[in-house]
Design an enzyme around this catalytic site. Structure first.
Site, short mmCIF file in Angstrom:
data_model
loop_
_atom_site.label_atom_id
_atom_site.label_comp_id
_atom_site.label_asym_id
_atom_site.label_seq_id
_atom_site.Cartn_x
_atom_site.Cartn_y
_atom_site.Cartn_z
N ASP A 39 0.83 -1.21 0.00
CA ASP A 39 0.00 0.00 0.00
C ASP A 39 0.86 1.26 0.00
O ASP A 39 0.52 2.26 -0.65
CB ASP A 39 -0.93 0.02 1.22
CG ASP A 39 -2.04 -1.01 1.11
OD1 ASP A 39 -2.20 -1.59 0.01
OD2 ASP A 39 -2.74 -1.24 2.11
N MET A 40 1.97 1.22 0.71
CA MET A 40 2.89 2.37 0.72
C MET A 40 3.44 2.64 -0.68
O MET A 40 3.52 3.78 -1.13
CB MET A 40 4.05 2.12 1.69
CG MET A 40 3.67 2.06 3.15
SD MET A 40 5.11 1.73 4.19
CE MET A 40 4.35 1.53 5.81
N VAL A 41 3.84 1.56 -1.36
CA VAL A 41 4.38 1.69 -2.71
C VAL A 41 3.32 2.24 -3.66
O VAL A 41 3.61 3.11 -4.50
CB VAL A 41 4.90 0.33 -3.21
CG1 VAL A 41 5.33 0.42 -4.68
CG2 VAL A 41 6.06 -0.14 -2.35
N ASP A 76 3.33 0.27 -10.01
CA ASP A 76 2.11 -0.50 -10.18
C ASP A 76 2.41 -1.99 -10.35
O ASP A 76 1.58 -2.83 -10.01
CB ASP A 76 1.34 0.03 -11.40
CG ASP A 76 -0.11 -0.42 -11.41
OD1 ASP A 76 -0.72 -0.45 -10.32
OD2 ASP A 76 -0.63 -0.77 -12.47
N ASP A 79 4.04 -3.10 -6.48
CA ASP A 79 3.14 -3.29 -5.36
C ASP A 79 2.34 -4.58 -5.49
O ASP A 79 2.08 -5.28 -4.51
CB ASP A 79 2.21 -2.09 -5.17
CG ASP A 79 1.35 -1.82 -6.40
OD1 ASP A 79 1.42 -2.58 -7.37
OD2 ASP A 79 0.61 -0.82 -6.39
N ARG A 84 1.47 -10.17 -3.50
CA ARG A 84 1.38 -11.62 -3.72
C ARG A 84 2.48 -12.36 -2.96
O ARG A 84 2.24 -13.42 -2.38
CB ARG A 84 1.49 -11.92 -5.22
CG ARG A 84 0.28 -11.44 -6.03
CD ARG A 84 0.36 -11.97 -7.45
NE ARG A 84 1.54 -11.48 -8.15
CZ ARG A 84 1.58 -10.36 -8.86
NH1 ARG A 84 0.51 -9.59 -8.92
NH2 ARG A 84 2.68 -10.00 -9.49
N ASP A 101 -5.06 4.59 -9.33
CA ASP A 101 -4.77 4.59 -10.76
C ASP A 101 -5.59 5.66 -11.47
O ASP A 101 -5.09 6.35 -12.38
CB ASP A 101 -5.08 3.22 -11.37
CG ASP A 101 -3.98 2.21 -11.12
OD1 ASP A 101 -2.88 2.62 -10.69
OD2 ASP A 101 -4.21 1.01 -11.34
#
Length: 250
Positions: A39-41, A76, A79, A84, A101
């Protein structure tokens, strides 16, 4: 002799993903070891895209804005791999990624609108309007798919999907600035505006076709409003109780 070239887009996309997965794997694993979450990325990547578009595009520094955006666009991929790998994939992460996005997309085309509105840069009211239309229809394209899926229908595909729009726009924006050929960017924005409009129409027709093909499930399933008062009966066989006698203690 006719030579037939078979173009297998899914296979090419898979090879593309495999290549970049190998590139981002060590970066993603390093970030996980440092305690950075997916989430940070996602959030940092969106901030970087917005900054690159809204700071440099309005000034006419298109190539620099594209370079910065491209660097953060790879977040995108990172993350998703991090989620995963760490086993933290969730509906919240999917929602956050999709929502951010759309913010990044809006910043890119919004920055180009400001570029054309700037008299010292693009200086074109017409192109500012076309770019704004491309921005709106791009958002509607994504909304049309999401709304259809919320109704249990399908509305994917079309002439211009999100990845196609972004790649074409960023690549042509870069070369239009580097080679001082503004016509390149104008062509791609006209294309995106028209293609996005056609895509919305295509998806709308696809949804309508699915609904007409299954009229039994065409309704939204909304129950009729509940009555708040009981229905008065006119049946003479139903006796009504006499009103109660007043309590002498009251």
């Amino acid at each position: 002799m006719v030579i037939r070239l078979d173009y297998d887009r899914p296979a090419m996309l898979n090879r593309f993903r495999q290549f970049w997965t190998k590139v981002i794997t060590p970066i993603a694993k390093l970030l996980l070891r440092l305690g950075v979450t997916a989430d940070m990325v996602t959030l940092v990547g969106t901030i970087g895209v917005c900054a690159g578009a809204l700071i440099f595009f309005p000034r006419g520094q298109l190539w620099l804005g594209v370079v910065i955006i491209t660097c953060f666009v790879f977040s995108d991929l990172i993350d998703g791999f991090m989620a995963r790998t760490s086993g933290t994939s969730s509906k919240w992460g999917s929602y956050l990624d999709s929502t951010l996005d759309r913010i990044g997309d809006g910043a890119i085309y919004g920055g180009l609108v400001m570029y054309y509105a700037n008299s010292r840069a693009g200086d074109s009211t017409l192109m500012a309007a076309v770019t704004l239309w491309a921005l709106v229809m791009g958002a509607v394209t994504s909304y049309a798919r999401a709304k259809a899926e919320s109704l249990g229908l399908k509305a994917s595909g079309g002439l211009a999907e999100r990845a196609d729009r972004l790649v074409f726009t960023l690549v042509l924006a870069f070369f239009s600035d580097v080679f001082d050929l503004p016509i390149l960017l104008e062509i791609v924005i006209w294309y995106v505006a028209a293609a996005s409009t056609i895509t919305v129409i295509q998806r709308s027709l696809a949804v309508r076709k699915q609904v007409l093909a299954d009229p039994a499930n065409a309704g939204l399933g909304t129950p009729p409003p509940a009555t708040t008062e009981p229905q008065a009966t006119t049946d003479p066989t139903v006796a009504t109780e006499p009103p109660a006698e007043p309590d002498p203690k009251n």
